[in-house]
Design an enzyme around this catalytic site. Structure first.
Site, PDB file in Angstrom:
ATOM      1  N   SER A   7      27.924 -17.885  43.662  1.00  0.00           N
ATOM      2  CA  SER A   7      28.471 -17.069  44.752  1.00  0.00           C
ATOM      3  C   SER A   7      29.948 -16.812  44.535  1.00  0.00           C
ATOM      4  CB  SER A   7      28.262 -17.776  46.095  1.00  0.00           C
ATOM      5  OG  SER A   7      28.942 -17.086  47.120  1.00  0.00           O
ATOM      6  N   ASP A  34      28.347 -12.094  48.753  1.00  0.00           N
ATOM      7  CA  ASP A  34      28.266 -12.209  50.212  1.00  0.00           C
ATOM      8  C   ASP A  34      29.138 -11.151  50.883  1.00  0.00           C
ATOM      9  OD1 ASP A  34      26.537 -14.495  50.657  1.00  0.00           O
ATOM     10  OD2 ASP A  34      28.126 -15.716  49.785  1.00  0.00           O
ATOM     11  N   MET A 136      18.835 -20.050  54.723  1.00  0.00           N
ATOM     12  CA  MET A 136      20.212 -20.512  54.828  1.00  0.00           C
ATOM     13  C   MET A 136      20.234 -22.010  55.148  1.00  0.00           C
ATOM     14  SD  MET A 136      22.194 -17.976  54.154  1.00  0.00           S
ATOM     15  CE  MET A 136      23.735 -18.789  54.617  1.00  0.00           C
ATOM     16  N   ASP A 174      20.806 -21.079  50.177  1.00  0.00           N
ATOM     17  CA  ASP A 174      22.244 -20.811  50.116  1.00  0.00           C
ATOM     18  C   ASP A 174      22.967 -21.702  51.118  1.00  0.00           C
ATOM     19  OD1 ASP A 174      24.793 -19.776  50.043  1.00  0.00           O
ATOM     20  OD2 ASP A 174      24.245 -17.761  50.687  1.00  0.00           O
TER      21      ASP A 174
END
Length: 219
Positions: A7, A34, A136, A174
């Site tokens: 990320s 993101d 998530m 994530d």
């Protein structure tokens, strides 16, 4: 197939191009991007101009995670900027099926993300419309948070559902994933791992290679 998606939220933006090249050379398969709007989540991150800029010099699959309200408004723009796959939040879409169809109509893979407190049953009628489900494991909006333990049960439940439906859908996780817990997360049912700080802090090449070794993708 197991895949690592570093990320860039945790990258050093002064050295962003260099660090993206480093994760690519080390063997990462995806680049997790993101996008935050300051409304669906508290933070604001980046958008189409950045994606378009880095697209020119990277062969990685761009895994664009839209943490924005009513993302359907921007699917065309993110597709044009170089996204290969777009993941939207079920909580942020008024018409989830329409948004997923829109993504696929652009020739991209479509994903759905669920916040930690969102139950899996919101997926009941869209399993045929998704290529990836993102669970998530932190509340979205900030990097560097701790992994929420209850995510493991959610992953195990999703794994059973997908097996019962005979669905070959990627399961991404994530938030708070590091070299110490990635094996357990994968055993619970994930095959696509997002990690920010544990990739970009320190020696990027070594970090990526250690992740891939644990994930069984660097043998």
């Amino acid at each position: 197939m197991n895949k690592l998606a570093p990320s860039i939220l945790a990258a050093d933006f002064f050295r962003l191009g260099e660090q993206i090249s480093a994760v690519e050379k080390a063997g990462a398969q995806l680049l997790h991007i993101d996008v935050m709007d300051g409304a669906f989540v508290p933070s604001i991150s980046f958008g189409m101009p950045l994606i378009k800029s880095i697209r020119k010099n990277s062969g990685l699959v761009f895994d664009v995670h839209l943490m924005i309200n009513e993302p359907d408004r921007y699917i065309d723009d993110f597709a044009a900027s170089g996204a290969d796959m777009i993941t939207v939040h079920a909580e942020a879409c008024t018409h989830l099926n329409r948004t997923l169809s829109h993504i696929r109509e652009k020739g991209l893979k479509a994903g759905v993300a669920l916040n930690p407190s969102t139950p899996l049953n919101v997926l009941d009628y869209i399993y045929d419309d998704v290529d990836m489900i993102l669970i998530m494991s932190v509340n979205p909006g900030f990097g560097g948070q701790k992994f929420i333990p209850g995510t493991m049960d959610k992953l195990r439940e999703l794994k059973k559902i997908l097996a019962a439906k005979n669905k070959n859908i990627d399961v991404q996780v994530d938030g708070g994933i590091n070299l110490n817990n990635v094996a357990e997360v994968m055993a619970a049912g994930a095959n696509v791992i997002v990690s920010g700080s544990s990739v970009f802090n320190g020696d990027i090449d070594s970090n990526v290679r250690h992740f891939l070794e644990i994930m069984g993708e660097n043998e």
